[in-house]
Design a protein around this motif. Structure first.
Motif, PDB file in Angstrom:
ATOM      1  N   LEU A 128       0.863  -1.186   0.000  1.00 46.66           N
ATOM      2  CA  LEU A 128       0.000   0.000   0.000  1.00 46.66           C
ATOM      3  C   LEU A 128       0.897   1.232   0.000  1.00 46.66           C
ATOM      4  O   LEU A 128       1.577   1.525   0.987  1.00 46.66           O
ATOM      5  N   SER A 129       0.898   1.956  -1.134  1.00 42.60           N
ATOM      6  CA  SER A 129       1.766   3.133  -1.252  1.00 42.60           C
ATOM      7  C   SER A 129       1.086   4.235  -2.063  1.00 42.60           C
ATOM      8  O   SER A 129       1.703   4.843  -2.936  1.00 42.60           O
ATOM      9  N   ILE A 130      -0.177   4.477  -1.790  1.00 45.73           N
ATOM     10  CA  ILE A 130      -0.923   5.535  -2.465  1.00 45.73           C
ATOM     11  C   ILE A 130      -0.696   6.840  -1.705  1.00 45.73           C
ATOM     12  O   ILE A 130      -1.087   6.972  -0.543  1.00 45.73           O
ATOM     13  N   SER A 131      -0.055   7.798  -2.362  1.00 46.33           N
ATOM     14  CA  SER A 131       0.384   9.007  -1.669  1.00 46.33           C
ATOM     15  C   SER A 131      -0.779   9.819  -1.102  1.00 46.33           C
ATOM     16  O   SER A 131      -0.649  10.449  -0.051  1.00 46.33           O
ATOM     17  N   GLN A 132      -1.954   9.812  -1.774  1.00 45.19           N
ATOM     18  CA  GLN A 132      -3.086  10.615  -1.288  1.00 45.19           C
ATOM     19  C   GLN A 132      -3.608  10.134   0.057  1.00 45.19           C
ATOM     20  O   GLN A 132      -4.274  10.876   0.777  1.00 45.19           O
ATOM     21  N   LEU A 133      -3.314   8.914   0.434  1.00 43.83           N
ATOM     22  CA  LEU A 133      -3.836   8.367   1.692  1.00 43.83           C
ATOM     23  C   LEU A 133      -3.145   8.933   2.932  1.00 43.83           C
ATOM     24  O   LEU A 133      -3.595   8.680   4.047  1.00 43.83           O
ATOM     25  N   ARG A 134      -2.054   9.682   2.736  1.00 44.32           N
ATOM     26  CA  ARG A 134      -1.356  10.203   3.919  1.00 44.32           C
ATOM     27  C   ARG A 134      -2.225  11.166   4.728  1.00 44.32           C
ATOM     28  O   ARG A 134      -1.982  11.375   5.915  1.00 44.32           O
ATOM     29  N   SER A 135      -3.236  11.731   4.087  1.00 44.07           N
ATOM     30  CA  SER A 135      -4.150  12.645   4.799  1.00 44.07           C
ATOM     31  C   SER A 135      -5.369  11.925   5.347  1.00 44.07           C
ATOM     32  O   SER A 135      -6.244  12.571   5.938  1.00 44.07           O
ATOM     33  N   TYR A 136      -5.445  10.614   5.170  1.00 39.67           N
ATOM     34  CA  TYR A 136      -6.611   9.849   5.616  1.00 39.67           C
ATOM     35  C   TYR A 136      -6.163   8.599   6.379  1.00 39.67           C
ATOM     36  O   TYR A 136      -6.348   7.471   5.907  1.00 39.67           O
ATOM     37  N   PRO A 137      -5.541   8.782   7.540  1.00 37.26           N
ATOM     38  CA  PRO A 137      -5.035   7.621   8.297  1.00 37.26           C
ATOM     39  C   PRO A 137      -6.135   6.654   8.709  1.00 37.26           C
ATOM     40  O   PRO A 137      -5.884   5.453   8.834  1.00 37.26           O
ATOM     41  N   ALA A 138      -7.372   7.158   8.929  1.00 41.23           N
ATOM     42  CA  ALA A 138      -8.464   6.262   9.336  1.00 41.23           C
ATOM     43  C   ALA A 138      -8.768   5.256   8.234  1.00 41.23           C
ATOM     44  O   ALA A 138      -9.062   4.084   8.518  1.00 41.23           O
ATOM     45  N   HIS A 139      -8.693   5.683   6.986  1.00 42.97           N
ATOM     46  CA  HIS A 139      -8.929   4.762   5.869  1.00 42.97           C
ATOM     47  C   HIS A 139      -7.823   3.710   5.786  1.00 42.97           C
ATOM     48  O   HIS A 139      -8.088   2.552   5.484  1.00 42.97           O
ATOM     49  N   VAL A 140      -6.592   4.153   6.052  1.00 41.87           N
ATOM     50  CA  VAL A 140      -5.483   3.189   6.051  1.00 41.87           C
ATOM     51  C   VAL A 140      -5.688   2.157   7.157  1.00 41.87           C
ATOM     52  O   VAL A 140      -5.441   0.958   6.970  1.00 41.87           O
ATOM     53  N   ASP A 141      -6.162   2.619   8.320  1.00 45.03           N
ATOM     54  CA  ASP A 141      -6.450   1.685   9.419  1.00 45.03           C
ATOM     55  C   ASP A 141      -7.492   0.650   9.002  1.00 45.03           C
ATOM     56  O   ASP A 141      -7.376  -0.534   9.328  1.00 45.03           O
ATOM     57  N   GLN A 142      -8.505   1.096   8.267  1.00 44.70           N
ATOM     58  CA  GLN A 142      -9.540   0.167   7.813  1.00 44.70           C
ATOM     59  C   GLN A 142      -8.969  -0.880   6.871  1.00 44.70           C
ATOM     60  O   GLN A 142      -9.292  -2.073   6.962  1.00 44.70           O
ATOM     61  N   ILE A 143      -8.122  -0.435   5.962  1.00 38.80           N
ATOM     62  CA  ILE A 143      -7.503  -1.379   5.022  1.00 38.80           C
ATOM     63  C   ILE A 143      -6.615  -2.360   5.770  1.00 38.80           C
ATOM     64  O   ILE A 143      -6.636  -3.573   5.503  1.00 38.80           O
ATOM     65  N   MET A 144      -5.832  -1.858   6.706  1.00 38.15           N
ATOM     66  CA  MET A 144      -4.957  -2.732   7.485  1.00 38.15           C
ATOM     67  C   MET A 144      -5.769  -3.736   8.287  1.00 38.15           C
ATOM     68  O   MET A 144      -5.396  -4.909   8.406  1.00 38.15           O
TER      69      MET A 144
END
Length: 445
Positions: free
Chosen positions: A113-129
């Motif tokens: 997972l290395s989508i640069s736009q996600l750096r402003s949406y940590p909650a979405h990254v948590d969901q994916i993880m």
């Protein structure tokens, strides 16, 4: 563009098929591994043979090729009016990621997972993880700048390869003891909590390669402890205070470049910097470090009177960086280090760029005279970079030429800021030095 989902009808050739339709299934799956995920999904329309094969990919890579947001200069309404479509949004991105995970079949061994736009949406990254927990992932890569790693990251105990780029640990005490299957660990630009002291413990019995680049900061003390009996490669560049390789009997390739100073003098009851790095690594063949690593007094005494516990008979190549041969202590440490490694074959020294502004402190002749009896019988290649042409450097070169009977080549690069007249004078003087080796060549670059 949405990811095609299983069940779409394929486009058949009017002649009842073509060559691409009759490729072996194993070859089709192999081809898909080289395509970006979006392009792999699009192959479902090629033919029946290619339909939905992408859902069996063993690894899923979500990067900026997977996600293309609409131009930020346009509003959603403007984008819709111009292109007749709803613009991509972060919510739509996350939905597509979950659709891919939902339709994926078979074991998922790799995830990136290395989508640069996600750096402003940590909650979405948590969901994916969170959706990955319980999957048999062996290779995991997270490259989201500033993303705070969840504690459940350490529940992926089946990992064999872990790559973290730009992420942040939330604890001041990090331990990789849980990863008993880990063979490769790559930490790049990883950040740590803003506290006074941070400890990083790496105890992985199968770890063979450890790379750390631009980790830590100058505002906290980062202490690294490594116990990895299978470790073969160690590259560590960053702002750390202490690096202790306690057990790595198979370690052969070591590169250490630390941008924060070590804690000068070790504790009276603690090991020196040299012992911390080399005490548990008898098999080192290639060592690249800055000379400042050996500046503490405990290290200097250990070099003068070697400890039987430190046995570096296997060392073949030594790279010393940020050396100032105009400084007495730097030159003397280099001389002692050369004597410490009896089987050394290649020596590479790079001086500091600011060496020309430093005073030329001559090494007393009697100091070098004490080492005249020493013979570097295996040393065959010496490379000296960015020399200033000062007297102390010339004496060091003269000493090296006098103790290396097997020397084949000495490459010398002079600093660009030396005046041409001084360069010519330096070259003439170097060519006039006597050499213990009749075949030694001095090559100026």
């Amino acid at each position: 563009m949405d990811v095609p989902v299983p069940g779409n009808k394929s486009i058949r050739s009017s002649e009842g098929g073509d060559r691409i339709s009759y490729l072996p299934q194993s070859l089709i799956e192999h081809i898909l591994t080289f395509l970006p995920l979006r392009e792999a999904a699009k192959t479902s329309i090629l033919s029946t043979s290619w339909r939905d094969k992408w859902v069996n990919l063993p690894s899923l890579i979500f990067d900026d090729r997977f996600w293309t947001p609409f131009p930020v200069v346009e509003t959603s309404a403007q984008y819709y009016a111009t292109y007749g479509a709803v613009p991509n949004t972060i919510d739509k991105l996350v939905l597509n990621v979950f659709r891919v995970l939902c339709y994926h079949r078979g074991p998922l061994s790799g995830f990136s997972l290395s989508i640069s736009q996600l750096r402003s949406y940590p909650a979405h990254v948590d969901q994916i993880m969170f959706s990955l927990y319980g999957k048999p992932i062996e290779s995991l890569c997270i490259a989201i700048d500033g993303y705070k790693l969840p504690s459940r990251l350490f529940s992926f105990r089946q990992l064999k390869k872990l790559q973290l780029f730009g992420c942040m640990f939330t604890s001041s005490k990090i331990s990789f003891e849980e990863f008993s299957m880990l063979t490769c660990l790559d930490l790049s630009s990883v950040k740590f909590p803003d506290v006074a002291e941070v400890s990083l413990t790496i105890r992985c019995p199968l770890l063979s390669a450890l790379t750390m680049k631009d980790c830590g900061s100058a505002f906290n003390r980062l202490d690294i402890l490594i116990e990895a009996p299978s470790l073969g490669l160690l590259h560590c560049v960053g702002s750390f205070s202490s690096l202790w390789v306690k057990e790595a009997p198979l370690l052969k390739d070591v590169t250490i470049n630390q941008t924060a100073s070590f804690a000068g003098h070790p504790k009276s009851n603690g090991p020196s910097n040299f012992m911390k790095l080399c005490g548990g690594c008898p098999a080192i063949e290639r060592l690249s470090v800055a000379i400042q690593l050996f500046e503490d007094w405990g290290t200097l005494e250990l070099i003068r009177q070697p400890d039987p516990a430190v046995n570096l008979m296997m060392l073949r190549q030594l790279k010393l960086n940020e050396v100032c041969l105009s400084f007495y202590h730097d030159m003397w440490r280099v001389v002692l280090l050369i004597q410490l490694f009896p089987n050394l074959q290649e020596l590479i020294i790079t001086t500091t760029t600011g060496a020309s502004q430093k005073a030329d402190i001559n090494l007393p002749n009697q100091k070098l005279d004490r080492t005249r009896h020493y013979i570097a019988s295996r040393l065959r290649k010496v490379e000296l970079n960015r020399l200033q042409g000062v007297l102390s450097e010339m004496r060091f070169i003269q000493w090296v030429l006098s103790v290396t009977p097997k020397l084949v080549k000495m490459g010398i690069t002079l600093s660009a800021n030396i005046e041409p007249s001084h360069q010519i004078k330096t070259l003439k003087e170097l060519n006039g030095f006597q050499r213990a080796s009749s075949t030694a060549q001095i090559i100026f670059k």
